[in-house]
Each structure stands twice: as C-alpha cells, then as structure tokens.
Design a protein around this motif. Structure first.
Motif, PDB file in Angstrom:
ATOM      1  N   ARG A 172       2.035  -5.777 -17.799  1.00 50.16           N
ATOM      2  CA  ARG A 172       1.666  -4.693 -18.697  1.00 50.16           C
ATOM      3  C   ARG A 172       2.199  -3.342 -18.210  1.00 50.16           C
ATOM      4  O   ARG A 172       1.956  -2.317 -18.842  1.00 50.16           O
ATOM      5  N   ILE A 173       2.913  -3.373 -17.105  1.00 53.43           N
ATOM      6  CA  ILE A 173       3.511  -2.151 -16.555  1.00 53.43           C
ATOM      7  C   ILE A 173       4.986  -2.438 -16.263  1.00 53.43           C
ATOM      8  O   ILE A 173       5.310  -3.409 -15.572  1.00 53.43           O
ATOM      9  N   ASP A 174       5.860  -1.621 -16.811  1.00 56.60           N
ATOM     10  CA  ASP A 174       7.288  -1.741 -16.489  1.00 56.60           C
ATOM     11  C   ASP A 174       7.552  -1.209 -15.087  1.00 56.60           C
ATOM     12  O   ASP A 174       6.839  -0.324 -14.591  1.00 56.60           O
ATOM     13  N   GLU A 175       8.589  -1.729 -14.476  1.00 56.29           N
ATOM     14  CA  GLU A 175       8.908  -1.300 -13.110  1.00 56.29           C
ATOM     15  C   GLU A 175       9.244   0.186 -13.069  1.00 56.29           C
ATOM     16  O   GLU A 175       8.986   0.865 -12.076  1.00 56.29           O
ATOM     17  N   GLY A 176       9.769   0.704 -14.181  1.00 56.97           N
ATOM     18  CA  GLY A 176      10.093   2.132 -14.223  1.00 56.97           C
ATOM     19  C   GLY A 176       8.865   3.015 -14.249  1.00 56.97           C
ATOM     20  O   GLY A 176       8.961   4.222 -13.975  1.00 56.97           O
ATOM     21  N   ASP A 177       7.692   2.441 -14.579  1.00 58.31           N
ATOM     22  CA  ASP A 177       6.460   3.225 -14.610  1.00 58.31           C
ATOM     23  C   ASP A 177       5.755   3.250 -13.257  1.00 58.31           C
ATOM     24  O   ASP A 177       4.714   3.912 -13.116  1.00 58.31           O
ATOM     25  N   ILE A 178       6.282   2.534 -12.288  1.00 59.51           N
ATOM     26  CA  ILE A 178       5.702   2.513 -10.942  1.00 59.51           C
ATOM     27  C   ILE A 178       6.445   3.536 -10.076  1.00 59.51           C
ATOM     28  O   ILE A 178       7.677   3.609 -10.103  1.00 59.51           O
ATOM     29  N   ASN A 179       5.706   4.297  -9.344  1.00 62.26           N
ATOM     30  CA  ASN A 179       6.306   5.335  -8.517  1.00 62.26           C
ATOM     31  C   ASN A 179       7.295   4.727  -7.508  1.00 62.26           C
ATOM     32  O   ASN A 179       7.002   3.700  -6.885  1.00 62.26           O
ATOM     33  N   PRO A 180       8.475   5.333  -7.347  1.00 59.80           N
ATOM     34  CA  PRO A 180       9.470   4.795  -6.405  1.00 59.80           C
ATOM     35  C   PRO A 180       8.945   4.656  -4.979  1.00 59.80           C
ATOM     36  O   PRO A 180       9.349   3.742  -4.253  1.00 59.80           O
ATOM     37  N   LYS A 181       8.040   5.559  -4.555  1.00 53.83           N
ATOM     38  CA  LYS A 181       7.486   5.461  -3.201  1.00 53.83           C
ATOM     39  C   LYS A 181       6.663   4.189  -3.034  1.00 53.83           C
ATOM     40  O   LYS A 181       6.707   3.541  -1.982  1.00 53.83           O
ATOM     41  N   VAL A 182       5.938   3.835  -4.096  1.00 53.84           N
ATOM     42  CA  VAL A 182       5.149   2.600  -4.051  1.00 53.84           C
ATOM     43  C   VAL A 182       6.081   1.387  -3.998  1.00 53.84           C
ATOM     44  O   VAL A 182       5.853   0.444  -3.228  1.00 53.84           O
ATOM     45  N   LEU A 183       7.126   1.438  -4.788  1.00 50.67           N
ATOM     46  CA  LEU A 183       8.087   0.331  -4.779  1.00 50.67           C
ATOM     47  C   LEU A 183       8.721   0.184  -3.401  1.00 50.67           C
ATOM     48  O   LEU A 183       8.994  -0.934  -2.949  1.00 50.67           O
ATOM     49  N   SER A 188       9.229  -5.435   0.300  1.00 49.81           N
ATOM     50  CA  SER A 188       9.368  -6.782   0.854  1.00 49.81           C
ATOM     51  C   SER A 188       8.683  -7.837  -0.012  1.00 49.81           C
ATOM     52  O   SER A 188       8.867  -9.033   0.207  1.00 49.81           O
ATOM     53  N   GLU A 189       7.896  -7.397  -0.973  1.00 46.56           N
ATOM     54  CA  GLU A 189       7.181  -8.320  -1.863  1.00 46.56           C
ATOM     55  C   GLU A 189       7.608  -8.070  -3.304  1.00 46.56           C
ATOM     56  O   GLU A 189       7.759  -6.920  -3.727  1.00 46.56           O
ATOM     57  N   LYS A 190       7.780  -9.117  -4.029  1.00 46.10           N
ATOM     58  CA  LYS A 190       8.159  -8.999  -5.440  1.00 46.10           C
ATOM     59  C   LYS A 190       6.905  -8.855  -6.293  1.00 46.10           C
ATOM     60  O   LYS A 190       5.962  -9.640  -6.175  1.00 46.10           O
ATOM     61  N   ILE A 191       6.911  -7.844  -7.158  1.00 45.36           N
ATOM     62  CA  ILE A 191       5.760  -7.627  -8.033  1.00 45.36           C
ATOM     63  C   ILE A 191       5.747  -8.699  -9.122  1.00 45.36           C
ATOM     64  O   ILE A 191       6.715  -8.867  -9.876  1.00 45.36           O
ATOM     65  N   GLN A 192       4.642  -9.421  -9.214  1.00 44.43           N
ATOM     66  CA  GLN A 192       4.507 -10.503 -10.183  1.00 44.43           C
ATOM     67  C   GLN A 192       3.809 -10.046 -11.466  1.00 44.43           C
ATOM     68  O   GLN A 192       4.045 -10.612 -12.539  1.00 44.43           O
ATOM     69  N   TYR A 193       2.958  -9.037 -11.330  1.00 45.56           N
ATOM     70  CA  TYR A 193       2.190  -8.599 -12.498  1.00 45.56           C
ATOM     71  C   TYR A 193       1.623  -7.218 -12.242  1.00 45.56           C
ATOM     72  O   TYR A 193       1.283  -6.867 -11.100  1.00 45.56           O
TER      73      TYR A 193
END
Length: 335
Positions: A172-183, A188-193
C-alpha cells in the motif's frame, strides 16, 4: 363537324360540355387465368391430400413418441427423443455460463437429466481450467493469501465477509513514498509490504501517523526519516485484534528482549491484509489472537496497559477517565 361530334357522342346544343366531346377510352378487361382441366384439378387434390396425410402421420408419431418418452429407446419414441436431444443442445449453446461464478444452467427435459449433468460438469471443468491458466503468478500468490486470511478470521472478526471481495495488494506504499534515509538503513533487507498506519503512544495514547514496513526479517514502524521501532520476527510474541470491525492491532514483543520499547499499538485500514502478510512472513500461524471485550499490552517492565473494545453509533478512539484506550466501532448489521 357535326358528323364527327356525333361519332364521338358530343352534342354541341346540350349539356355542360359546351360542345366538348365526352369520350373516354374503355378499360381493359381483367386477366383471368385459363380454367384448369379435370386432370390438373385431380393432381392438385392428390398433392393436398398427400400433404395433409403426411402432417397427420407426423403429428401422430410425435404424440406417440411423447407418450412413450420415458420408456427405453424404441421405434415408438426414437424420433421424438432425437428431436428433443437436438432441440435441447441447440438451445443450450445460447445459455452456457461465461465464468466460474455463473451457476446458471438451462433446465433439461426429464429424459436428458443425466446427459445435462455430464455436460454441466464438463463445462465447469473447462471454465475452471481456463480461469486457472489465465491467472498470473502474482495474482495466484495474492489469492493464496486470502486462504490464510480465511483460516485466521473467518467467523471470528466482524468485517471479514465484507472484505472478501476486496483484492489484496502487494503493498500500500510505493517505494518512492519511503524516505531515502529509511531505505538506506534497511538496504540489506528487501521490503515485502508497506501500509500507512496510526500508532498510539503506549503512554497517553497520542495518535501519530506512521508507516508500517515488513521485510523478510523484521517489522518496522517508521516516522519520516526515522525508524521508531524495529521488531525482529524472532522477538515477536504475537498479534492481537478484537472481534469487532475496528482496525486496531497490537504487536506483542517479548519482555525479555531489552532492545524492544514495548508492544506496538497500531490502527490500520487494511487490517486483514496487514496481519496476513505479517503471519506469512513470520511463518507461524498460531500468533494471531482475536479477543473480545478488552486486551492488555506490555508497556515496560512491570507495567501494562488496557484497551477496551465496545460498540456505538459512531466510530471513536479515545482515552477514558480510567486511563484506558477505548475503541468504539459500529456493529455490522446482518443482512
């Protein structure tokens, strides 16, 4: 001139014609076909009699076949049964179901019930085969998640039946909506949801907007560029939600884990989807607890909080005078 007028029937001394001729051409006689001869009339009568005899014979055989329709196939009912079979098959082709959810079927005559059942099973099997072959791997995985949701919530939590026709999403969240610092912190872990949630403070129950992210190893509660809480699946003790239609879920952590701040109290619009995704990543199906009335959650060593679930005319979430978090939801009316 008088002779000419006399020939054409005009009299210049009388009538309103004033000397003009009143002659009109004669109409041709209507066409009359030549009279039939005696032989022709006889042949016509024979043809009419033969046609009437044929129709009468056919009707008699048809009625006789209808009377004997329930008997084994024999000369008395063979033509009737063949006609009924052909007529039913020709009509059936316009009433064949178009998808696996369409359960309609053309009602067969009594002598074709067995054949109709076989055709219906073949048609259903073909539709199922066609549907399964058209499902993508991604959609198949989402449908398998629905099966897990059914095992967790069917008959236990209100709102489940209404959520059945709502397909799950990969996130329900696009990767572009996640802050780059959090990414970067969880690179090292792939976001699944991911899903937007409202987190309630363990002390004071103040509501705060957060992002709830799930990876292969842990669940994260994120505020903009900060990771507010990381819950490793190894430290996850369980997940609790109420039997009512609210979207509250509590993620319980192990009190022995010194890295954990306490249980996470979240409100999620897609609660069935979020819990199902979490359960499938944790790979433990017995961690979900659907409670009635109230539940207690861990705040800090030796201290616990309480959430009370109730129903009312409108949805509310507030801290009551006893210091408890009260969640009021509208009870679903059975149709």
């Amino acid at each position: 001139m008088g002779e000419i007028e006399h020939i054409f029937g005009a009299d210049p001394t009388c009538g309103p014609c004033n000397g003009r001729p009143t002659w009109r051409p004669k109409q041709p006689a209507p066409f009359r076909p030549p009279l039939q001869t005696g032989g022709e009339r006889a042949r016509g009568s024979v043809k009419k009699w033969a046609r009437t005899l044929t129709e009468t014979t056919y009707r008699f055989r048809f009625i006789k076949g209808f009377i004997n329709r329930n008997k084994p196939l024999c000369p008395d009912n063979e033509e009737f049964i063949v006609f009924v079979r052909k007529n039913y098959i020709l009509n059936l082709r316009y009433h064949v179901p178009k998808n696996v959810l369409d359960k309609s079927w053309l009602r067969p005559p009594g002598i074709l019930e067995n054949a109709s059942d076989l055709l219906r099973k073949m048609c259903t099997r073909n539709l199922v085969r066609k549907y399964c072959r058209g499902i993508t791997a991604e959609r198949k995985a989402l449908m398998q998640q629905k099966v897990v949701t059914s095992e967790l919530f069917r008959g236990k939590k209100e709102g489940y039946a209404e959520a059945l026709n709502q397909p799950f999403a990969n996130s329900r969240i696009d990767e572009g909506d996640i802050n780059p610092k959090v990414l970067q912190l969880i690179s090292s872990e792939k976001i699944q949801y991911g899903v937007p949630v409202i987190k309630y403070d363990r002390k004071g129950f103040r509501a705060r907007e957060r992002q709830f992210l799930l990876t292969q190893k842990a669940a994260y509660v994120v505020e903009l560029a900060k990771i507010k809480q990381k819950i490793a699946y190894s430290a996850l003790k369980g997940v609790s939600t109420s039997s009512l239609s609210d979207g509250i879920l509590v993620i319980h952590v192990s009190p022995e884990d010194s890295k954990q701040k306490g249980d996470a109290v979240l409100q999620c619009e897609h609660i069935f989807e979020a819990i199902t995704k979490l359960v499938m990543l944790v790979k433990r199906g017995n961690i979900v607890n659907v409670v009635q009335g109230s539940l207690r959650f861990y705040i800090s060593p030796g201290k616990e909080g309480t959430i009370v679930f109730d129903t009312g005319p409108e949805e509310q979430i507030y801290k009551d005078k006893n210091g408890q978090l009260t969640v009021v939801s509208v009870r679903a009316t059975s149709s």
